[in-house]
Write an enzyme that holds these catalytic residues in place. Structure first.
Site, PDB file in Angstrom:
ATOM      1  N   ASP A  78     -93.904 -22.680   3.778  1.00 21.66           N
ATOM      2  CA  ASP A  78     -93.058 -21.727   3.060  1.00 21.66           C
ATOM      3  C   ASP A  78     -93.343 -20.292   3.506  1.00 21.66           C
ATOM      4  O   ASP A  78     -94.389 -19.998   4.074  1.00 21.66           O
ATOM      5  CB  ASP A  78     -93.255 -21.861   1.540  1.00 21.66           C
ATOM      6  CG  ASP A  78     -94.677 -21.548   1.094  1.00 21.66           C
ATOM      7  OD1 ASP A  78     -95.627 -21.995   1.762  1.00 21.66           O
ATOM      8  OD2 ASP A  78     -94.842 -20.834   0.086  1.00 21.66           O
ATOM      9  N   GLU A 138     -97.359 -22.298  -0.669  1.00 23.99           N
ATOM     10  CA  GLU A 138     -98.607 -21.529  -0.556  1.00 23.99           C
ATOM     11  C   GLU A 138     -98.420 -20.116  -1.101  1.00 23.99           C
ATOM     12  O   GLU A 138     -99.293 -19.581  -1.776  1.00 23.99           O
ATOM     13  CB  GLU A 138     -99.050 -21.462   0.910  1.00 23.99           C
ATOM     14  CG  GLU A 138    -100.458 -20.898   1.106  1.00 23.99           C
ATOM     15  CD  GLU A 138    -100.534 -19.386   1.260  1.00 23.99           C
ATOM     16  OE1 GLU A 138    -101.648 -18.853   1.226  1.00 23.99           O
ATOM     17  OE2 GLU A 138     -99.485 -18.718   1.401  1.00 23.99           O
TER      18      GLU A 138
HETATM   19 ZN    ZN Z   1     -99.774 -17.361   4.655  1.00 22.48          ZN
END
Ligand code: ZN
Length: 377
Positions: A78, A138
């Site tokens: 992401d 993340e």
């Molecule tokens: Zn990163």
């Protein structure tokens, strides 16, 4: 295919955290399967109900129920959102040796380097297996890696966690913790203070004590960090409804970044003790603390073979990072050593015009290929 071309393909797949990452993980799984690896998806739904996928790719001889490997290369799929005015956010653009695009630096550059590096080794012939791990979410709190840690599906002895570090190995990181504090009072006409109890005055008394906790936290030090102690911040405060009403409620955020070796809850417990002490003097001191995030610090020994090898290969001494990464989750999954490493600078990440230098990207390919040879062949 050159590493720049792979990066261009990854950047083209919009994988902002709010969207499903199905497109990019499908792309990655197809590439891994073409190289003879088994690609295993670990789906979950995020808080908004959007389907997300973690992906682990291993050679076929690795046990599917518990994937034990020597080395894992970990990259999050992401990215942070981008300004719609950045027309080329999803089109990798080269200017003066810099490759621009959303995620080019954080962390698709590392993923592209890993995908290129593995073509330099006979993956299905390794003496000790390698895993490629691609995570979701993340950027919104390492949620994918936390999901993966719960499944206990993977155990990697060594982990290289991709993040932009300008190819400097980072062997330790502070934790990240957040709480919300709600202080209650009793509303009343401000001309008659005795009729109410100001939540803002109460919060102020507590915050003054929190500042002394911040000072006390400076006593326990970890020399590898700047600053070398657990920091504490009250970043947002809201309270009251009008200038002539005694405030009935005050809320503020409490953020702390614990050093390795200190329990993530330590700072919180010191503050809880202050709340108790205020309660002892004001029987109706109304205060609720809610922990929203409690991410541990991480530290890999400076003597670890993984640290030593990445120092040799990069020509840079290992250091520490101040930002959160997925390294603690890899440690939680049983890794003996986790190092944060990748091309590009964290300072240029998350910005419009994010870029990765092409030479660093290519050097990263070489370093990862050599690390795989060293630990897995
Ligand atoms: Zn990163």
């Amino acid at each position: 295919m050159k590493v720049e071309q792979i990066l261009a393909e990854l950047v083209r797949l919009d994988s902002v955290s709010a969207r499903s990452n199905v497109e990019i993980v499908s792309y990655l799984a197809a590439r891994m399967e073409a190289l003879g690896l088994c690609a295993r998806m670990f789906p979950y739904r995020d808080a908004a109900g959007v389907k997300k996928f973690n992906l682990i790719c291993v050679p076929p001889q690795v046990d599917a129920d518990r994937m034990e490997v020597e080395l894992a290369l970990v990259g999050h799929t992401d990215t942070v959102p981008f300004d719609p005015a950045w027309a080329d956010a999803l089109t990798l653009t080269e200017r003066e040796g810099k490759l621009y695009g959303r995620g080019a630096c954080d962390t698709k550059g590392f993923i592209a380097a890993a995908l290129t590096a593995i073509r330099h080794v006979r993956l299905t012939n390794l003496r000790r297996p390698l895993a490629l791990v691609f995570t979701a979410d993340e950027e919104v709190g390492c949620l994918g890696a936390k999901q993966l840690a719960e499944t206990r599906a993977l155990g990697a002895r060594y982990a290289i966690v991709g993040e932009p570090t300008s190819l400097q190995p980072m062997r330790a990181g502070k934790g990240y913790c957040l709480a919300e504090v709600r202080v209650g009072g009793r509303e009343g006409h401000s001309a008659y203070p005795a009729l109410g109890a100001s939540a803002i005055f109460r919060a102020a008394r507590l915050i003054a004590r929190i500042e002394t906790v911040a000072e006390a936290l400076k006593e326990q030090q970890h020399a590898a960090f700047d600053p070398p102690y657990t920091t504490l911040n009250v970043g947002i405060i809201n309270g009251g409804t009008a200038k002539n009403i005694i405030a009935g409620e005050c809320r503020f955020t409490l953020e702390w970044r614990p050093i390795p070796g200190q329990a993530a809850t330590h700072a919180f417990e010191l503050i809880q003790a202050e709340v108790e002490s205020l309660r002892a003097t004001e029987a109706d001191f109304d205060c609720r603390l809610e922990i929203l995030r409690l991410d541990d610090a991480m530290e890999t020994s400076a003597d670890s073979p993984l640290v030593r090898e990445l120092e040799t290969l990069s020509g840079q001494t290992a250091s520490t990072v101040a930002f959160g990464t997925e390294a603690p989750q890899l440690i939680e999954m049983g890794a003996e050593a986790a190092v944060v490493f990748g091309p590009g600078q964290i300072r240029t990440a998350h910005r419009t015009g994010e870029f990765v230098p092409a030479d660093e990207l290519n050097t990263c390919v070489e370093i990862l290929a050599r690390a795989i040879q060293k630990f897995c062949q």
